[in-house]
Write a protein that holds these residues in place. Structure first.
Motif, PDB file in Angstrom:
ATOM      1  N   PHE A 238      28.564 -38.160 -25.892  1.00 32.21           N
ATOM      2  CA  PHE A 238      27.213 -37.674 -26.207  1.00 32.21           C
ATOM      3  C   PHE A 238      26.168 -38.787 -26.048  1.00 32.21           C
ATOM      4  O   PHE A 238      25.072 -38.565 -25.559  1.00 32.21           O
ATOM      5  N   LEU A 264      19.179 -24.372 -15.910  1.00 33.74           N
ATOM      6  CA  LEU A 264      20.012 -23.172 -16.025  1.00 33.74           C
ATOM      7  C   LEU A 264      19.862 -22.286 -14.795  1.00 33.74           C
ATOM      8  O   LEU A 264      20.768 -21.522 -14.448  1.00 33.74           O
ATOM      9  N   HIS A 305      18.007 -20.136 -24.476  1.00 41.39           N
ATOM     10  CA  HIS A 305      16.914 -19.243 -24.872  1.00 41.39           C
ATOM     11  C   HIS A 305      17.300 -17.769 -24.751  1.00 41.39           C
ATOM     12  O   HIS A 305      16.730 -16.922 -25.424  1.00 41.39           O
ATOM     13  N   TYR A 319      26.848 -28.361 -18.547  1.00 41.50           N
ATOM     14  CA  TYR A 319      26.257 -29.691 -18.362  1.00 41.50           C
ATOM     15  C   TYR A 319      27.131 -30.562 -17.464  1.00 41.50           C
ATOM     16  O   TYR A 319      26.637 -31.417 -16.733  1.00 41.50           O
ATOM     17  N   ASP A 330      14.636 -31.908 -14.883  1.00 43.43           N
ATOM     18  CA  ASP A 330      14.361 -33.166 -15.575  1.00 43.43           C
ATOM     19  C   ASP A 330      15.212 -34.288 -14.973  1.00 43.43           C
ATOM     20  O   ASP A 330      16.406 -34.109 -14.721  1.00 43.43           O
ATOM     21  N   ARG A 332      16.524 -36.823 -16.182  1.00 43.21           N
ATOM     22  CA  ARG A 332      17.685 -37.274 -16.964  1.00 43.21           C
ATOM     23  C   ARG A 332      18.968 -36.535 -16.575  1.00 43.21           C
ATOM     24  O   ARG A 332      20.054 -36.969 -16.917  1.00 43.21           O
ATOM     25  N   LEU A 333      18.813 -35.430 -15.889  1.00 42.87           N
ATOM     26  CA  LEU A 333      19.988 -34.663 -15.488  1.00 42.87           C
ATOM     27  C   LEU A 333      20.378 -34.945 -14.036  1.00 42.87           C
ATOM     28  O   LEU A 333      21.166 -34.226 -13.436  1.00 42.87           O
TER      29      LEU A 333
HETATM   30  C1  HEC Z   1      16.579 -33.162 -20.023  1.00 46.70           C
HETATM   31  C2  HEC Z   1      16.797 -32.958 -21.412  1.00 46.70           C
HETATM   32  C3  HEC Z   1      18.177 -32.521 -21.864  1.00 46.70           C
HETATM   33  C4  HEC Z   1      19.365 -33.178 -21.716  1.00 46.70           C
HETATM   34  C5  HEC Z   1      19.631 -34.499 -21.020  1.00 46.70           C
HETATM   35  C6  HEC Z   1      20.357 -32.381 -22.409  1.00 46.70           C
HETATM   36  N1  HEC Z   1      19.771 -31.273 -22.935  1.00 46.70           N
HETATM   37 FE1  HEC Z   1      20.729 -29.830 -24.000  1.00 46.70          FE
HETATM   38  N2  HEC Z   1      19.027 -28.684 -23.977  1.00 46.70           N
HETATM   39  C7  HEC Z   1      17.814 -29.077 -23.428  1.00 46.70           C
HETATM   40  C8  HEC Z   1      16.912 -27.950 -23.443  1.00 46.70           C
HETATM   41  C9  HEC Z   1      15.471 -27.945 -22.961  1.00 46.70           C
HETATM   42  C10 HEC Z   1      17.628 -26.858 -24.011  1.00 46.70           C
HETATM   43  C11 HEC Z   1      17.144 -25.414 -24.165  1.00 46.70           C
HETATM   44  C12 HEC Z   1      17.181 -24.804 -22.773  1.00 46.70           C
HETATM   45  C13 HEC Z   1      17.004 -23.304 -22.707  1.00 46.70           C
HETATM   46  O1  HEC Z   1      17.411 -22.599 -23.627  1.00 46.70           O
HETATM   47  O2  HEC Z   1      16.491 -22.822 -21.670  1.00 46.70           O
HETATM   48  C14 HEC Z   1      18.957 -27.366 -24.336  1.00 46.70           C
HETATM   49  C15 HEC Z   1      19.944 -26.618 -24.940  1.00 46.70           C
HETATM   50  C16 HEC Z   1      21.179 -27.134 -25.343  1.00 46.70           C
HETATM   51  C17 HEC Z   1      22.139 -26.430 -26.147  1.00 46.70           C
HETATM   52  C18 HEC Z   1      21.975 -25.005 -26.701  1.00 46.70           C
HETATM   53  C19 HEC Z   1      21.361 -25.028 -28.063  1.00 46.70           C
HETATM   54  C20 HEC Z   1      21.119 -23.674 -28.641  1.00 46.70           C
HETATM   55  O3  HEC Z   1      20.966 -23.600 -29.863  1.00 46.70           O
HETATM   56  O4  HEC Z   1      21.041 -22.683 -27.914  1.00 46.70           O
HETATM   57  C21 HEC Z   1      23.208 -27.262 -26.353  1.00 46.70           C
HETATM   58  C22 HEC Z   1      24.447 -26.976 -27.155  1.00 46.70           C
HETATM   59  C23 HEC Z   1      22.905 -28.502 -25.653  1.00 46.70           C
HETATM   60  N3  HEC Z   1      21.674 -28.391 -25.061  1.00 46.70           N
HETATM   61  C24 HEC Z   1      23.750 -29.594 -25.597  1.00 46.70           C
HETATM   62  C25 HEC Z   1      23.538 -30.682 -24.741  1.00 46.70           C
HETATM   63  C26 HEC Z   1      24.549 -31.654 -24.410  1.00 46.70           C
HETATM   64  C27 HEC Z   1      25.960 -31.674 -24.970  1.00 46.70           C
HETATM   65  C28 HEC Z   1      23.982 -32.530 -23.515  1.00 46.70           C
HETATM   66  C29 HEC Z   1      24.629 -33.686 -22.787  1.00 46.70           C
HETATM   67  C30 HEC Z   1      25.734 -33.310 -21.940  1.00 46.70           C
HETATM   68  C31 HEC Z   1      22.606 -32.090 -23.328  1.00 46.70           C
HETATM   69  N4  HEC Z   1      22.381 -30.963 -24.067  1.00 46.70           N
HETATM   70  C32 HEC Z   1      21.691 -32.728 -22.496  1.00 46.70           C
HETATM   71  C33 HEC Z   1      17.506 -30.325 -22.957  1.00 46.70           C
HETATM   72  C34 HEC Z   1      18.453 -31.293 -22.625  1.00 46.70           C
END
Ligand code: HEC
Ligand code: HEC
Length: 380
Positions: A238, A264, A305, A319, A330, A332-333
């Motif tokens: 993480f 997504l 969402h 991811y 973004d 970062r990805l």
């Molecule tokens: C660039 C920023 C970014 C990074 C890097 C990122 N996330 Fe996210 N994450 C988001 C965003 C924005 C959402 C909501 C997206 C949506 O619902 O369309 C999200 C949603 C999620 C959710 C769903 C949460 C929910 O309550 O629905 C999880 C779990 C999650 N991320 C885990 C991770 C993990 C594990 C990593 C690393 C592998 C990670 N994220 C890396 C931005 C990021």
């Protein structure tokens, strides 16, 4: 109710009648016998004394995010009233839906369905988010379209697909219920029921929903002594510099106040929900959504969402291998994590052990205290 209170209530009732704002006797809004009464403790819960731990209050990053709505004072009676309002189906037009119908305590005040259903029977197109630590959330909803709880809490009550209640009729409806006049009096000094007071009490309750006690928090205090090997592996994944999970889901609350595009879809608008892009019309905002807190994420399935992923394993697989090449993804990805938005998504190709570890680690954010706290539960 004390003698003075009763006199005050009587005077108030007379005043209300004189002002013509009580309902005529022949049109009761509430049918006798159909009303469930809230069971409240003799001594109210001490909401006013609950608060965030010093670790949170002194955290520089959280201080930067602010303490939104701190000007609203939380009193024991005010949050008690808010608790009743939050869980009361009488706030809906047909007395079947409360805030708690969609925001269920056992799921960290989220819903277990991808789309919740309110009184209209239409499935809502966005997943119901969990509710906690709202002190740190200035902008609300997945597309951050509302600023401040004060502008948010009445919206679901009036929304035709959620609770469908006429806000104009709500104060009179509550006044006709046997338990509200006394609760408003205890909270505000007199039993007058007004939308501003409903808003204020709901905010006091929402602000009392705090999540700061999980196994992760215990780990912060004891050097993660109780973590399994898999959880420790997940923790390192993480916080690793190639996954960058913590660069968006950051700090003690594992969230960001800025919205991001996490790939997504290639084209979210086309897929049906452009998020902030639908509001701004800017392609660089297509699919930009709130960076939700990962606290309690083990309890709030399904995810994203639109609730598209039903398990955390699906999220982790996404991811690792499934991020879409969105034109404004973004940075970062992407592989190097810097530079312009819209670069090719990274392919982490996590090992089986790393995937399982990440899932196990995310489960350590679950707050078993909050989801069973009687001060937050339904009194009905
Ligand atoms: C660039 C920023 C970014 C990074 C890097 C990122 N996330 Fe996210 N994450 C988001 C965003 C924005 C959402 C909501 C997206 C949506 O619902 O369309 C999200 C949603 C999620 C959710 C769903 C949460 C929910 O309550 O629905 C999880 C779990 C999650 N991320 C885990 C991770 C993990 C594990 C990593 C690393 C592998 C990670 N994220 C890396 C931005 C990021
Ligand atoms: C029928 C289901 C339903 C009901 C009833 C409902 N909500 Fe929600 N709530 C949702 C959904 C869905 C969202 C996300 C909507 C969006 O982002 O567009 C949401 C979002 C929220 C948010 C924003 C959270 C965040 O992190 O941005 C708050 C606060 C909230 N609701 C409070 C309430 C309160 C208070 C009530 C009762 C007065 C209530 N809700 C009733 C479904 C519901």
């Amino acid at each position: 109710m004390g003698f003075q209170h009763r006199i005050a209530l009587l005077l108030f009732t007379l005043l209300a009648v004189a002002m013509g704002c009580s309902r005529p006797d022949d049109s009761p809004l509430v049918e006798e016998g159909a009303v469930r009464l809230p069971a409240l403790p003799d001594e109210p819960f001490a909401y006013s004394e609950m608060g965030f731990p010093d670790l949170w209050l002194n955290d520089p990053a959280l201080q930067l995010f602010g303490g939104f709505g701190d000007e609203i004072e939380i009193t024991d009676a005010g949050a008690t009233l808010g608790r009743v309002l939050f869980h009361d189906v009488q706030l809906s037009a047909d007395n079947t839906v409360s805030c708690g119908t969609c925001h269920q305590q056992e799921f960290a005040f989220a819903d277990s369905a991808p789309g919740s259903m309110g009184i209209s029977g239409h499935v809502l197109h966005r997943n119901t988010p969990g509710l906690f630590n709202l002190r740190y959330q200035r902008r609300l909803f997945w597309d951050l379209r509302v600023v401040g709880l004060v502008n948010q809490v009445l919206q679901p009550i009036g929304h035709p697909d959620e609770m469908g209640m006429s806000l104009d009729a709500l104060p009179d409806k509550l006044a006709a219920l046997p338990y509200y006049p006394a609760l408003f009096e205890q909270a505000f000094g007199d039993p007058f029921i007004h939308l501003d007071r409903i808003t204020d009490a709901l905010i006091q309750f929402l602000r009392s929903i705090r999540s700061t006690s999980s196994r992760y928090d215990q780990g912060l205090a004891d050097g993660f002594a109780s973590f399994t090997e898999s959880e420790l592996l997940g923790k390192s994944v993480f916080f690793r510099s190639d996954t960058r999970c913590n660069q968006c889901h950051s700090g003690l609350n594992f969230f960001a106040t800025q919205p991001f595009i996490n790939g997504l879809e290639v084209d979210y608008g086309q897929a049906g929900d452009g998020g902030i892009g639908d509001l701004t019309g800017d392609p660089a905002d297509d699919g930009r959504f709130k960076t939700v807190s990962l606290r309690n994420v083990g309890l709030t399935a399904p995810y994203m969402h639109d609730g598209r992923f039903s398990t955390l394993r699906e999220v982790v697989d996404f991811y690792s291998d499934g991020i879409q090449p969105h034109p404004f993804l973004d940075e970062r990805l992407s592989d190097n994590g810097i530079g312009p938005a819209g670069q090719e998504p990274y392919r982490l190709e996590l090992s089986e052990a790393e995937r399982q570890g990440l899932v196990d680690f995310l489960h350590t954010f679950s707050d078993t205290v909050m989801v069973t706290d009687p001060a937050l539960s339904s009194p009905f």
